[in-house]
Structure formats: C-alpha cells, structure tokens
Write a protein that holds these residues in place. Structure first.
Motif, short mmCIF file in Angstrom:
data_model
loop_
_atom_site.label_atom_id
_atom_site.label_comp_id
_atom_site.label_asym_id
_atom_site.label_seq_id
_atom_site.Cartn_x
_atom_site.Cartn_y
_atom_site.Cartn_z
N LYS A 124 -8.46 -17.29 51.91
CA LYS A 124 -8.33 -16.34 53.02
C LYS A 124 -8.15 -14.94 52.47
N ASN A 125 -8.37 -13.96 53.31
CA ASN A 125 -8.27 -12.56 52.91
C ASN A 125 -6.82 -12.21 52.58
N ARG A 126 -6.60 -11.70 51.35
CA ARG A 126 -5.26 -11.31 50.92
C ARG A 126 -5.08 -9.79 50.94
N GLY A 127 -6.18 -9.06 50.96
CA GLY A 127 -6.11 -7.62 50.78
C GLY A 127 -6.52 -7.27 49.36
N LYS A 128 -6.90 -6.00 49.15
CA LYS A 128 -7.43 -5.59 47.85
C LYS A 128 -6.44 -5.87 46.72
N GLY A 129 -5.17 -5.53 46.94
CA GLY A 129 -4.16 -5.76 45.91
C GLY A 129 -3.99 -7.23 45.59
N GLN A 220 -5.03 6.45 43.76
CA GLN A 220 -5.89 5.53 44.50
C GLN A 220 -7.25 5.25 43.90
N CYS A 221 -7.59 5.93 42.81
CA CYS A 221 -8.88 5.63 42.16
C CYS A 221 -8.86 4.19 41.68
N GLY A 222 -9.90 3.43 42.02
CA GLY A 222 -9.92 2.00 41.72
C GLY A 222 -10.37 1.65 40.32
N PHE A 223 -10.22 2.57 39.38
CA PHE A 223 -10.69 2.39 37.99
C PHE A 223 -9.48 2.53 37.07
N LYS A 224 -8.81 1.40 36.80
CA LYS A 224 -7.58 1.43 36.01
C LYS A 224 -7.67 0.38 34.90
N LEU A 225 -7.23 0.77 33.71
CA LEU A 225 -7.26 -0.10 32.54
C LEU A 225 -5.83 -0.39 32.10
N SER A 236 3.09 -9.33 38.37
CA SER A 236 4.02 -10.40 38.70
C SER A 236 5.14 -9.91 39.61
N ILE A 237 5.37 -8.60 39.62
CA ILE A 237 6.41 -8.01 40.46
C ILE A 237 5.85 -7.51 41.78
N LEU A 238 4.57 -7.15 41.80
CA LEU A 238 3.92 -6.48 42.93
C LEU A 238 4.11 -7.23 44.25
N HIS A 239 4.48 -6.50 45.31
CA HIS A 239 4.65 -7.07 46.65
C HIS A 239 3.52 -6.65 47.59
N ILE A 240 3.12 -5.37 47.52
CA ILE A 240 2.10 -4.84 48.43
C ILE A 240 0.74 -5.41 48.05
N GLU A 241 0.03 -5.98 49.03
CA GLU A 241 -1.27 -6.59 48.73
C GLU A 241 -2.45 -5.84 49.33
N ARG A 242 -2.17 -4.78 50.09
CA ARG A 242 -3.29 -4.06 50.70
C ARG A 242 -3.44 -2.68 50.07
N TRP A 243 -3.89 -1.67 50.82
CA TRP A 243 -4.37 -0.43 50.22
C TRP A 243 -3.36 0.30 49.34
N ALA A 244 -2.08 0.21 49.65
CA ALA A 244 -1.07 0.97 48.89
C ALA A 244 -0.60 0.25 47.64
N PHE A 245 -1.27 -0.84 47.25
CA PHE A 245 -0.79 -1.61 46.10
C PHE A 245 -0.83 -0.78 44.82
N ASP A 246 -1.81 0.14 44.69
CA ASP A 246 -1.90 0.99 43.50
C ASP A 246 -0.62 1.79 43.30
N VAL A 247 -0.08 2.29 44.41
CA VAL A 247 1.13 3.12 44.33
C VAL A 247 2.31 2.28 43.85
N GLU A 248 2.47 1.08 44.41
CA GLU A 248 3.57 0.23 43.96
C GLU A 248 3.39 -0.15 42.49
N LEU A 249 2.14 -0.43 42.10
CA LEU A 249 1.85 -0.79 40.71
C LEU A 249 2.34 0.31 39.76
N LEU A 250 2.01 1.56 40.08
CA LEU A 250 2.40 2.68 39.22
C LEU A 250 3.89 2.98 39.34
N TYR A 251 4.46 2.74 40.53
CA TYR A 251 5.90 2.91 40.72
C TYR A 251 6.65 1.92 39.82
#
Length: 308
Positions: A124-129, A220-225, A236-251
């Motif tokens: 099922k759809n989880r969201g981009k994150g 928000q650029c989708g090109f991350k290494l 493994s810590i990430l909670h946000i699964e939709r558009w703002a997941f990049d922000v939580e990842l960097l946070y």
C-alpha cells in the motif's frame, strides 16, 4: 497565547507514535527477479556488497520513469566500463501505484539483470519518505543515493554530491550526508511562479529554518547521498513518511552531529508533480511543527530499531 502553545504541545505529544512503523508485509520481503522468481531482500544491517545503491521512489510514474531510468543507467553503465571495480544497483520502489509503474520498471530489470535493477512493490502507499526508507532498508550499497523518478536532477551530478561527501572526511562513525541543492536557482524559479506559490515557498523555507534545519538552504531536493551507516541510523529513527520526511531526516542528522554538505546541482522542473500546492504545503507546515514539538517534548526519541 501561552495556553494555546501548551495545548499545541500537548496535542503533538499525545498524538505521536513513540516509534516509527517499520513493518514489512510478507510480499515486501521479496524482489521478483528477471526470471520471475522471488528473491529475499537484503538488509541495511548486512555488510555492503555494492559501491552504490540508487533508490527511486515511484508512485504512478509509468510516464516519467523511463526518461530517468534511461539517463541513470546510461551513466552508470558507462562509469562501470571506465572503472570495472565500480558496482551499483538501482532499486525502484513502487509505492502502491495504480498504474503500470512496476511493469515499466521490470523491463529494465529484464534488460540489465536483477543484480543491477531491482523492483520492490509495496502493498500500500506509504508516502515518499516511507518508500525511500523501504528501498534504503533493502539496499546493498556503501553509499546510498535518493533520486526522484521524474529525473529533474541531471544524474551525472552524482559526481558533485560524491565530491561533497568526500570533502566531509574524516566521517565520524562512518556517517555523512551530501545534499543536492537548487538554492542557486531560486531567483529564476521565482520569476516563473505565481505570487501565491512564491509566498508559500518563502513561508515553508522560513518554517524549516525557524523550527528544524538552519544550515541547509534547500532541504527538499530529492537528490541526496548518504553513507551506509548514516542511512541506517537516520532512516531507523524517521517518523514522517510523506513530503516533509527530508526535513526530519536532516533534523535527525543535525541532532546526531552527522556532517552535512550542500552542493549545487542542475535541476529542471518536470511536469506531472504529485505535489498539490496549497494542501501539500499545509500538510508539510503541520509536519514541521510536529517534528520540532515531538522531539522537544520527548514524544520522539533519537533511538533506532530494526525493520521487521
């Protein structure tokens, strides 16, 4: 005013899931190889066996995916011919698409082989994150690249983000992140946008800076290494699964003191975005507030757990 702030903090805390949902459905524990047979997915916790993994989250991308895959695989194959020691894999994560995304991706699996191109179809759809995380957890690379299915970023610019990652050495605990950035293109993009969309963009950037991430101009650029260790720890810590997941990842990365580079890349806006301007920005604004409040109140912790 203070009472309102306390209420918002309480709502953010009470409604938070303590740990992210890392469950895999039975169907998601396997790839289907080029011969149509099931193969168990590897784990991010296993030692790396490839130099690079490219994760391509895809939702209803049957039309845009071929251009991106053609460009990426052309680059990767030429690089491997120049340097036979270079090894890679591309993992297309079909995020519960309703179109023929999986079928389109499987054509590349059959053309290049399932050791180089793998298709992971989510139940099922989880969201981009959520889709990126499932791809990361199924990867074999020493370095892991997130790349959008629309091909908006020129794939050869991977060399720029690789250089950014290299310049961060020595990596503490083998963890580092290099982010592609469109910040240098902001003036041109403003000229093409409506006043309302420009206002939304500035509002979002302010909230990101004020609440979560201060050092990175374009989250928000989708090109991350990421190094393998950094990807394992942060996702493994990430909670946000939709558009703002990049922000939580960097946070999370900033809180863990993982070094982050921001590198300018070539980017072109491609038609067919799934982002609905007003409602998507509204959802992201809410998520940004909750990211800050939930970590601040202790509802979310910088702990890790393994995917089931």
């Amino acid at each position: 005013m203070m009472l309102m702030v306390l209420r918002i903090c309480m709502i953010a805390h009470v409604t938070a899931r303590e740990m992210p949902t890392l469950h895999r459905y039975e169907k998601e524990k396997f790839f289907v190889n080029a011969e149509g047979r099931k193969e168990s997915v590897p784990s991010i916790h296993d030692p790396a066996t490839r130099e690079l993994s490219v994760i391509v989250p895809s939702y209803n991308e049957e039309d845009r995916l071929p251009l991106m895959m053609d460009e990426a695989l052309d680059y990767l194959e030429k690089r491997q011919k120049r340097d036979p020691s270079f090894t890679y894999e591309v993992i297309v994560v079909d995020d519960g698409s309703k179109d023929q995304t999986t079928k389109v991706a499987m054509k590349y699996c059959k053309k290049y082989g399932s050791d180089k191109v793998r298709v992971l179809s989510l139940v099922k759809n989880r969201g981009k994150g959520g889709a990126v995380r499932m791809g990361v957890f199924s990867s074999r690379g020493e370095k892991i690249l997130m790349a959008d299915a629309d091909g908006a970023t020129k794939f050869a610019d991977i060399e720029k983000v690789e250089e950014g990652l290299k310049n961060l050495q020595p990596w503490p605990n083998e963890m580092a992140i290099s982010c592609g950035s469109r910040a240098h293109l902001e003036k041109d993009s403003i000229a093409k946008r409506s006043y309302f969309r420009t206002l939304l963009m500035y509002g979002f950037h302010f909230l990101v800076w004020f609440l979560c991430v201060k050092e990175i101009r374009d989250t928000q650029c989708g090109f991350k290494l990421l190094t393998r260790k950094a990807a394992s720890r942060t996702f493994s810590i990430l909670h946000i699964e939709r558009w703002a997941f990049d922000v939580e990842l960097l946070y999370i990365a900033q809180r863990l003191r993982i070094p982050i580079a921001e590198v300018a890349v070539n980017w072109t806006e491609i038609e067919g975005s799934k982002l609905v301007p007003f409602w998507s920005w509204l959802q992201m604004g809410r998520d940004l507030l909750f990211i800050r409040l939930r970590y601040m109140t202790g509802a979310w912790q910088l702990e890790t757990r393994k995917c089931n």
